[in-house]
Design an enzyme around this catalytic site. Structure first.
Site, PDB file in Angstrom:
ATOM      1  N   SER A  17      -3.811   5.415  -1.289  1.00 13.05           N
ATOM      2  CA  SER A  17      -3.106   6.335  -0.393  1.00 13.05           C
ATOM      3  C   SER A  17      -2.873   7.639  -1.134  1.00 13.05           C
ATOM      4  O   SER A  17      -2.262   7.642  -2.212  1.00 13.05           O
ATOM      5  CB  SER A  17      -1.747   5.754   0.021  1.00 13.05           C
ATOM      6  OG  SER A  17      -0.942   6.799   0.539  1.00 13.05           O
ATOM      7  N   HIS A  42      -6.731   6.109   2.296  1.00 17.68           N
ATOM      8  CA  HIS A  42      -5.649   6.022   3.287  1.00 17.68           C
ATOM      9  C   HIS A  42      -4.910   7.358   3.370  1.00 17.68           C
ATOM     10  O   HIS A  42      -4.469   7.904   2.352  1.00 17.68           O
ATOM     11  CB  HIS A  42      -4.703   4.910   2.818  1.00 17.68           C
ATOM     12  CG  HIS A  42      -3.615   4.530   3.754  1.00 17.68           C
ATOM     13  ND1 HIS A  42      -3.795   3.649   4.798  1.00 17.68           N
ATOM     14  CD2 HIS A  42      -2.307   4.869   3.774  1.00 17.68           C
ATOM     15  CE1 HIS A  42      -2.637   3.457   5.417  1.00 17.68           C
ATOM     16  NE2 HIS A  42      -1.713   4.189   4.824  1.00 17.68           N
ATOM     17  N   ASP A  44      -1.726   9.249   5.076  1.00 18.81           N
ATOM     18  CA  ASP A  44      -0.432   9.007   5.710  1.00 18.81           C
ATOM     19  C   ASP A  44       0.048  10.253   6.438  1.00 18.81           C
ATOM     20  O   ASP A  44       0.405  11.245   5.807  1.00 18.81           O
ATOM     21  CB  ASP A  44       0.599   8.606   4.645  1.00 18.81           C
ATOM     22  CG  ASP A  44       0.378   7.192   4.153  1.00 18.81           C
ATOM     23  OD1 ASP A  44       0.346   6.279   5.005  1.00 18.81           O
ATOM     24  OD2 ASP A  44       0.230   6.999   2.934  1.00 18.81           O
ATOM     25  N   MET A  46       2.841  11.921   8.683  1.00 17.81           N
ATOM     26  CA  MET A  46       4.266  11.744   9.021  1.00 17.81           C
ATOM     27  C   MET A  46       4.791  12.991   9.729  1.00 17.81           C
ATOM     28  O   MET A  46       4.445  14.106   9.350  1.00 17.81           O
ATOM     29  CB  MET A  46       5.072  11.517   7.746  1.00 17.81           C
ATOM     30  CG  MET A  46       4.571  10.375   6.901  1.00 17.81           C
ATOM     31  SD  MET A  46       5.683  10.076   5.527  1.00 17.81           S
ATOM     32  CE  MET A  46       4.715   8.871   4.595  1.00 17.81           C
ATOM     33  N   HIS A  75      -3.257   6.720   8.984  1.00 13.21           N
ATOM     34  CA  HIS A  75      -2.056   5.970   9.384  1.00 13.21           C
ATOM     35  C   HIS A  75      -1.087   6.950  10.039  1.00 13.21           C
ATOM     36  O   HIS A  75      -0.444   7.740   9.350  1.00 13.21           O
ATOM     37  CB  HIS A  75      -1.454   5.320   8.119  1.00 13.21           C
ATOM     38  CG  HIS A  75      -0.180   4.590   8.333  1.00 13.21           C
ATOM     39  ND1 HIS A  75       0.603   4.146   7.278  1.00 13.21           N
ATOM     40  CD2 HIS A  75       0.467   4.201   9.463  1.00 13.21           C
ATOM     41  CE1 HIS A  75       1.673   3.526   7.747  1.00 13.21           C
ATOM     42  NE2 HIS A  75       1.618   3.556   9.065  1.00 13.21           N
ATOM     43  N   MET A  77       2.134   7.924  11.438  1.00 10.59           N
ATOM     44  CA  MET A  77       3.572   7.611  11.534  1.00 10.59           C
ATOM     45  C   MET A  77       4.219   8.729  12.335  1.00 10.59           C
ATOM     46  O   MET A  77       4.973   9.547  11.802  1.00 10.59           O
ATOM     47  CB  MET A  77       4.167   7.500  10.121  1.00 10.59           C
ATOM     48  CG  MET A  77       3.765   6.218   9.415  1.00 10.59           C
ATOM     49  SD  MET A  77       4.046   6.294   7.632  1.00 10.59           S
ATOM     50  CE  MET A  77       2.484   7.030   7.154  1.00 10.59           C
ATOM     51  N   MET A 146       3.307  -3.353   7.551  1.00  5.57           N
ATOM     52  CA  MET A 146       4.114  -2.512   6.656  1.00  5.57           C
ATOM     53  C   MET A 146       4.987  -3.409   5.788  1.00  5.57           C
ATOM     54  O   MET A 146       5.764  -4.217   6.299  1.00  5.57           O
ATOM     55  CB  MET A 146       4.990  -1.551   7.463  1.00  5.57           C
ATOM     56  CG  MET A 146       4.255  -0.419   8.147  1.00  5.57           C
ATOM     57  SD  MET A 146       3.167   0.552   7.068  1.00  5.57           S
ATOM     58  CE  MET A 146       4.298   1.161   5.810  1.00  5.57           C
ATOM     59  N   GLY A 151       7.603   5.933   5.306  1.00  9.03           N
ATOM     60  CA  GLY A 151       8.182   7.255   5.082  1.00  9.03           C
ATOM     61  C   GLY A 151       7.974   7.773   3.659  1.00  9.03           C
ATOM     62  O   GLY A 151       7.794   8.960   3.466  1.00  9.03           O
ATOM     63  N   PHE A 152       7.986   6.863   2.700  1.00  7.70           N
ATOM     64  CA  PHE A 152       7.911   7.310   1.311  1.00  7.70           C
ATOM     65  C   PHE A 152       7.074   6.359   0.467  1.00  7.70           C
ATOM     66  O   PHE A 152       7.068   5.147   0.720  1.00  7.70           O
ATOM     67  CB  PHE A 152       9.326   7.408   0.707  1.00  7.70           C
ATOM     68  CG  PHE A 152      10.188   8.385   1.449  1.00  7.70           C
ATOM     69  CD1 PHE A 152      10.176   9.739   1.107  1.00  7.70           C
ATOM     70  CD2 PHE A 152      10.981   7.966   2.512  1.00  7.70           C
ATOM     71  CE1 PHE A 152      10.947  10.650   1.820  1.00  7.70           C
ATOM     72  CE2 PHE A 152      11.752   8.876   3.231  1.00  7.70           C
ATOM     73  CZ  PHE A 152      11.736  10.220   2.886  1.00  7.70           C
ATOM     74  N   GLY A 153       6.406   6.924  -0.522  1.00  5.27           N
ATOM     75  CA  GLY A 153       5.714   6.099  -1.503  1.00  5.27           C
ATOM     76  C   GLY A 153       6.707   5.581  -2.537  1.00  5.27           C
ATOM     77  O   GLY A 153       7.872   5.991  -2.576  1.00  5.27           O
ATOM     78  N   GLY A 154       6.237   4.656  -3.359  1.00  3.43           N
ATOM     79  CA  GLY A 154       7.032   4.213  -4.497  1.00  3.43           C
ATOM     80  C   GLY A 154       8.181   3.270  -4.188  1.00  3.43           C
ATOM     81  O   GLY A 154       9.057   3.069  -5.021  1.00  3.43           O
ATOM     82  N   ASP A 181       0.694  -2.412   3.307  1.00  5.75           N
ATOM     83  CA  ASP A 181       0.981  -1.035   2.895  1.00  5.75           C
ATOM     84  C   ASP A 181       2.434  -0.931   2.462  1.00  5.75           C
ATOM     85  O   ASP A 181       3.341  -1.094   3.272  1.00  5.75           O
ATOM     86  CB  ASP A 181       0.699  -0.105   4.094  1.00  5.75           C
ATOM     87  CG  ASP A 181       0.866   1.370   3.765  1.00  5.75           C
ATOM     88  OD1 ASP A 181       1.077   1.715   2.596  1.00  5.75           O
ATOM     89  OD2 ASP A 181       0.771   2.177   4.721  1.00  5.75           O
ATOM     90  N   GLY A 182       2.616  -0.648   1.174  1.00  9.23           N
ATOM     91  CA  GLY A 182       3.960  -0.427   0.651  1.00  9.23           C
ATOM     92  C   GLY A 182       4.281  -1.352  -0.507  1.00  9.23           C
ATOM     93  O   GLY A 182       4.309  -2.567  -0.342  1.00  9.23           O
ATOM     94  N   GLY A 183       4.452  -0.760  -1.678  1.00  9.49           N
ATOM     95  CA  GLY A 183       4.848  -1.539  -2.842  1.00  9.49           C
ATOM     96  C   GLY A 183       3.761  -2.433  -3.410  1.00  9.49           C
ATOM     97  O   GLY A 183       4.052  -3.388  -4.130  1.00  9.49           O
ATOM     98  N   GLY A 203      -0.517   3.478  -3.231  1.00  5.32           N
ATOM     99  CA  GLY A 203      -0.287   4.896  -3.497  1.00  5.32           C
ATOM    100  C   GLY A 203       0.156   5.102  -4.930  1.00  5.32           C
ATOM    101  O   GLY A 203      -0.622   5.487  -5.811  1.00  5.32           O
TER     102      GLY A 203
HETATM  103  C1  DX5 Z   1       4.559   4.639   3.284  1.00  5.15           C
HETATM  104  C2  DX5 Z   1       3.090   4.890   3.452  1.00  5.15           C
HETATM  105  C3  DX5 Z   1       2.284   4.280   2.395  1.00  5.15           C
HETATM  106  C4  DX5 Z   1       2.561   4.770   1.010  1.00  5.15           C
HETATM  107  C5  DX5 Z   1       2.464   3.596   0.114  1.00  5.15           C
HETATM  108  O1  DX5 Z   1       5.234   5.060   4.400  1.00  5.15           O
HETATM  109  O2  DX5 Z   1       2.632   4.391   4.700  1.00  5.15           O
HETATM  110  O3  DX5 Z   1       0.885   4.349   2.678  1.00  5.15           O
HETATM  111  O4  DX5 Z   1       1.682   5.755   0.559  1.00  5.15           O
HETATM  112  O5  DX5 Z   1       2.906   3.979  -1.132  1.00  5.15           O
HETATM  113  P1  DX5 Z   1       3.175   2.955  -2.315  1.00  5.15           P
HETATM  114  O6  DX5 Z   1       1.878   2.237  -2.580  1.00  5.15           O
HETATM  115  O7  DX5 Z   1       3.578   3.861  -3.428  1.00  5.15           O
HETATM  116  O8  DX5 Z   1       4.266   2.030  -1.878  1.00  5.15           O
HETATM  117 ZN    ZN Z   2       0.417   4.232   4.996  1.00  2.00          ZN
END
Ligand code: DX5
Ligand code: ZN
Length: 225
Positions: A17, A42, A44, A46, A75, A77, A146, A151-154, A181-183, A203
């Site tokens: 991502s 990917h 994202d 938003m 994706h 959002m 999900m 909304g946020f990476g990390g 997707d996520g973590g 990501g």
């Molecule tokens: C979160 C995004 C993800 C995000 C994942 O809302 O949809 O695609 O980039 O980031 P990581 O892999 O850092 O959790």
């Molecule tokens: Zn995503």
């Protein structure tokens, strides 16, 4: 515009991502991951309404399209994805995923998306039950689970949300991809795989490190364990 296709189901895919990449250097960031065999990237999108963050829209997708042959997994959002889907398809998205929480007639929207020439994904937030996508999931090419609140990476991987892959795999069979997707990192990717996922967005675990090839190798190694 000719669309690239998702790799056939039954293969594991790591999908970087760009949310955690350097947005001023997306071409070289993406080139670093495609150089080590990444086939799908990917994106994202938003809108500051459906999620409390803003990223980018069709013009950035069009710029990315010019610099890579990777499959662009988009994706959305955003509220009212029906209003914007065509612009993303025209910009070069190959695959478009919409949130079940944002669409009133998901089956009709799947048809609309197919008419735009893209492959189709549906996704659900951690709090949304599998029942919400029960009818539409088998009509899609990929279901996105999900594993954080979008909304946020990390953020940290939510095991309870990932467990929805088990039921979804029973629902859709082997031909529909299940993406998480996520973590996702080397400590969580194996769990998601055991639950039935075959497509792993990452990501921070990739673009949050300086050696992207090593980060991808670590994820691949953890899938094989
Ligand atoms: C979160 C995004 C993800 C995000 C994942 O809302 O949809 O695609 O980039 O980031 P990581 O892999 O850092 O959790
Ligand atoms: Zn995503």
């Amino acid at each position: 515009m000719n669309k690239h296709r998702l790799p056939k189901a039954g293969t594991f895919q790591i999908v970087p991502s760009v949310l955690s990449a350097d947005f001023a250097n997306l071409a070289s960031e993406i080139a670093q991951v495609t150089a080590v065999g990444i086939e799908v990237v990917h994106l994202d999108v938003m809108d500051g309404h459906f999620v409390p963050n803003l990223t980018f829209g069709p013009p950035v997708v069009a710029s990315i399209r010019k610099c890579t042959d990777a499959v662009l997994d988009t994706h959305l959002m955003i509220t009212h994805p029906e209003t914007y889907a065509e612009r993303f398809a025209e910009a070069g998205s190959d695959h478009i995923t919409f949130h079940i929480e944002t669409v009133s007639d998901p089956k009709a929207f799947v048809k609309t998306l197919r008419g735009l020439g893209v492959s189709v994904g549906v996704t659900l937030n951690p709090a949304t039950p599998v029942e919400a996508v029960k009818e539409v999931a088998p009509l899609c090419d990929m279901v996105l689970v999900m594993t954080v609140n979008p909304g946020f990476g990390g953020q940290s991987f939510m095991d309870q949300a990932a467990r929805k892959c088990i039921r979804l795999r029973q629902l859709v069979g082997p031909e529909v991809r299940i993406e998480v997707d996520g973590g996702i990192d080397p400590t969580t990717i194996g769990t998601a795989k055991r639950y039935g996922a075959d497509t792993f967005v990452a990501g921070n675990a990739i673009f949050g490190t300086s050696d992207r090839a090593a980060a991808i190798a670590a994820l691949r190694g953890a899938i094989e364990k």
